[in-house]
Design an enzyme around this catalytic site. Sequence first.
Site, short mmCIF file in Angstrom:
data_model
loop_
_atom_site.label_atom_id
_atom_site.label_comp_id
_atom_site.label_asym_id
_atom_site.label_seq_id
_atom_site.Cartn_x
_atom_site.Cartn_y
_atom_site.Cartn_z
N ARG A 105 9.19 -2.17 -1.16
CA ARG A 105 8.42 -3.42 -1.19
C ARG A 105 7.41 -3.37 -2.32
O ARG A 105 6.57 -2.48 -2.38
CB ARG A 105 7.71 -3.64 0.14
N THR A 109 3.77 -8.45 -4.70
CA THR A 109 4.52 -9.66 -4.33
C THR A 109 5.07 -9.61 -2.91
O THR A 109 5.46 -10.64 -2.36
CB THR A 109 5.71 -9.87 -5.29
N ASP A 201 2.16 3.01 8.62
CA ASP A 201 3.39 3.10 7.83
C ASP A 201 4.34 4.09 8.49
O ASP A 201 4.06 5.29 8.54
CB ASP A 201 3.07 3.54 6.41
N ASP A 204 5.52 7.07 6.25
CA ASP A 204 4.47 8.05 6.02
C ASP A 204 4.22 8.90 7.25
O ASP A 204 4.07 10.13 7.18
CB ASP A 204 3.16 7.36 5.61
#
Length: 210
Positions: A105, A109, A201, A204
């Site tokens: 990602r 944006t 995340d 992560d």
Amino acid sequence: MQDHLTVIKHPLVQHKLTIMRERDTPTVVFRQLLREISQLLAYEVTDKLPMTTKTIETPMQEMDAPTLAGRKLALISILRAGNGLLDGMLELIPSARVGFVGLYRDEKTLKPVQYYFKVPDLLDQRLVIVVDPMLATGNSSAAAVSLLKEAGARDIRFLCLLAAPEGVARMKEAHPDVPIVTAALDEKLNDVGYILPGLGDAGDRMFGTK
């Protein structure tokens, strides 16, 4: 429950998910719980697989016994976090064919950028289960499903650990024919596209790279 969304409320799923959400849960525990939850979710997402029968010999007698019909299903992991769900599902469905879609990602944006695509053949003849722990904006998931349809997939299901309403809406808009199975529908996205309350995340936390 919406017609395109199934939220699994099983007590074991919800209990394990709560531990995963906690900030102080260590990487090794997070990874193990993700593997365990993936098997419980796999039970749901593979419901109503086509069946046939074959003649076998039990120690007592011959019988016509139920068995899976058709080609082996395909598990498609959206890299890298999807591998956490993939590992547990492969323990339950070891004969499945496996593919990978590499998308990241763009943090500015929030749009997906493709960097890898390798999937099994004959996708048009297989049930395809796409796995990614987080359905956040839905942009990467929708892009991955589009790539799989271009590769021939016709019967696709999407499996995730957490979903945001925005991601569910995006997937329904882009792919209304793809049912979603998840352990939780959370409240919303924050201003940088992370699920709230979420669990951070997933990649992560799974790989210890935070």
